[in-house]
Design a protein around this motif. Sequence first.
Motif, PDB file in Angstrom:
ATOM      1  N   ILE A  83       0.817  -1.210   0.000  1.00 28.28           N
ATOM      2  CA  ILE A  83       0.000   0.000   0.000  1.00 28.28           C
ATOM      3  C   ILE A  83       0.856   1.267   0.000  1.00 28.28           C
ATOM      4  CG2 ILE A  83      -1.701   1.302   1.365  1.00 28.28           C
ATOM      5  CD1 ILE A  83      -2.804  -1.336   2.345  1.00 28.28           C
ATOM      6  N   ALA A  84       2.038   1.196   0.572  1.00 30.06           N
ATOM      7  CA  ALA A  84       2.858   2.393   0.789  1.00 30.06           C
ATOM      8  C   ALA A  84       3.104   3.214  -0.478  1.00 30.06           C
ATOM      9  CB  ALA A  84       4.180   1.995   1.444  1.00 30.06           C
ATOM     10  N   PRO A  85       3.507   2.603  -1.627  1.00 26.21           N
ATOM     11  CA  PRO A  85       3.751   3.444  -2.814  1.00 26.21           C
ATOM     12  C   PRO A  85       2.519   4.222  -3.273  1.00 26.21           C
ATOM     13  CG  PRO A  85       4.706   1.265  -3.111  1.00 26.21           C
ATOM     14  CD  PRO A  85       3.866   1.192  -1.891  1.00 26.21           C
ATOM     15  N   SER A  86       1.364   3.551  -3.294  1.00 22.65           N
ATOM     16  CA  SER A  86       0.140   4.242  -3.692  1.00 22.65           C
ATOM     17  C   SER A  86      -0.246   5.315  -2.683  1.00 22.65           C
ATOM     18  CB  SER A  86      -1.012   3.241  -3.850  1.00 22.65           C
ATOM     19  OG  SER A  86      -0.733   2.311  -4.872  1.00 22.65           O
ATOM     20  N   LEU A  87      -0.096   5.005  -1.397  1.00 28.42           N
ATOM     21  CA  LEU A  87      -0.426   5.978  -0.361  1.00 28.42           C
ATOM     22  C   LEU A  87       0.501   7.183  -0.428  1.00 28.42           C
ATOM     23  CD1 LEU A  87      -2.234   6.558   2.063  1.00 28.42           C
ATOM     24  CD2 LEU A  87      -0.565   5.387   3.509  1.00 28.42           C
ATOM     25  N   LEU A  88       1.767   6.934  -0.707  1.00 28.13           N
ATOM     26  CA  LEU A  88       2.720   8.030  -0.842  1.00 28.13           C
ATOM     27  C   LEU A  88       2.375   8.903  -2.040  1.00 28.13           C
ATOM     28  CD1 LEU A  88       5.351   9.432   0.006  1.00 28.13           C
ATOM     29  CD2 LEU A  88       6.592   7.808  -1.449  1.00 28.13           C
ATOM     30  N   SER A 112      -0.712  10.933  -1.276  1.00 25.15           N
ATOM     31  CA  SER A 112      -0.443  12.027  -0.330  1.00 25.15           C
ATOM     32  C   SER A 112       0.302  13.173  -0.988  1.00 25.15           C
ATOM     33  CB  SER A 112       0.353  11.491   0.868  1.00 25.15           C
ATOM     34  OG  SER A 112      -0.351  10.453   1.522  1.00 25.15           O
ATOM     35  N   VAL A 113       1.291  12.843  -1.824  1.00 27.14           N
ATOM     36  CA  VAL A 113       2.134  13.877  -2.427  1.00 27.14           C
ATOM     37  C   VAL A 113       1.415  14.614  -3.554  1.00 27.14           C
ATOM     38  CG1 VAL A 113       4.254  14.277  -3.741  1.00 27.14           C
ATOM     39  CG2 VAL A 113       4.266  12.723  -1.785  1.00 27.14           C
ATOM     40  N   PHE A 114       0.692  13.865  -4.401  1.00 29.93           N
ATOM     41  CA  PHE A 114       0.120  14.462  -5.602  1.00 29.93           C
ATOM     42  C   PHE A 114      -1.353  14.827  -5.490  1.00 29.93           C
ATOM     43  CE2 PHE A 114       3.682  11.840  -7.160  1.00 29.93           C
ATOM     44  CZ  PHE A 114       4.429  12.844  -7.775  1.00 29.93           C
ATOM     45  N   ARG A 133      -3.226  22.403   0.403  1.00 35.09           N
ATOM     46  CA  ARG A 133      -2.617  23.693   0.065  1.00 35.09           C
ATOM     47  C   ARG A 133      -3.584  24.569  -0.706  1.00 35.09           C
ATOM     48  NH1 ARG A 133       2.031  26.142   1.566  1.00 35.09           N
ATOM     49  NH2 ARG A 133       2.722  26.549  -0.565  1.00 35.09           N
ATOM     50  N   GLY A 134      -4.358  23.939  -1.611  1.00 35.39           N
ATOM     51  CA  GLY A 134      -5.335  24.715  -2.372  1.00 35.39           C
ATOM     52  C   GLY A 134      -6.412  25.296  -1.473  1.00 35.39           C
TER      53      GLY A 134
END
Length: 318
Positions: A42-47, A50-52, A59-60
């Motif tokens: 799950i970590a790569p998809s979750l990362l 979260s980032v993109f 922020r928006g």
Amino acid sequence: MPASPSGDRPAPVPAPARVDRAPSPGSRARRRREALVAAAFIAPSLLGFSVFYLWPTLRGLWFSLTDFDFFTPPAFVGLGNYARLLEDATFWNAMVVTLQYVAVNIGVQTVVALGIAVLMHRLTTSTLVRSVVVMPYLVANVVVALVFFWMLDAQIGIVNEALTGLGLDPVAFFGDETWAVPTIALVNVWRHMGYTALLIFAGLQMIPGHLYEAARTEGASEWRMFWSITLPLLRPVLAVVLVITMIGSFQVFDTVAVTTAGGPADATRVLQYYIFDLAFQRLDYGYASAVSVVLLVILMAVAALQLRLTRAHQSDLG
């Protein structure tokens, strides 16, 4: 078994008490290993999410409450951008233009894609046919827009050359306020209808074939089977497809940017292009973020309403 006090029938023997055994150390270790493996997948998809997605969204939301032009620090203005939005005639024009585009795109695309999917399901199972149908979706949207822009050009376009050859007047498909939005919508219908048809076709595959056989035995026509069997059982899939296509339609940008750039006279200035104009041409990031938040809320409301009205969580197959 001992007899009851009345002597009529034997008294029931109480069941032995259940003894909960603690998990063994080996079982706990196995569960920890499985949890770690699941977290690793799950970590790569979750990362990435979260980032993109998550962080830009947060922020928006913050920028929508500020006056920010990129060269100076954001200045908090509260709901000032949203109050400005209510009086912005260009925003409301962009909303109307977007709704016009969505109506044409969703209406035509859904009907055409449903027809193609039903024909593939009822007439052929060829993988080659499915590949040909989905092929336009594999072409980049910018490339499709440029090709149609040249084909439909009022001066040198092959379509207008054909119209002239038939004795008709040339049509400024992208340059006329009446034709611009329908033209852009139909260009995107051509590109996306194959993919939409493939999604609907996958739903048709789940409908049991014996239902059609029984209806055919009763003398039902293809048209009758479509309205009585296909459409009711396809409702959950159609609901998901409508949500996907609706969200994509509200986010149209590249076709407009390549062909009309919002013209003529703001006739094709959709919401996404207006956000782009505010943020990257006028450098008004705070107000652009507020318009983006409004668009996000609209998409969430439309998706929730569609899923509720179409009862996407229910299926007649049960």
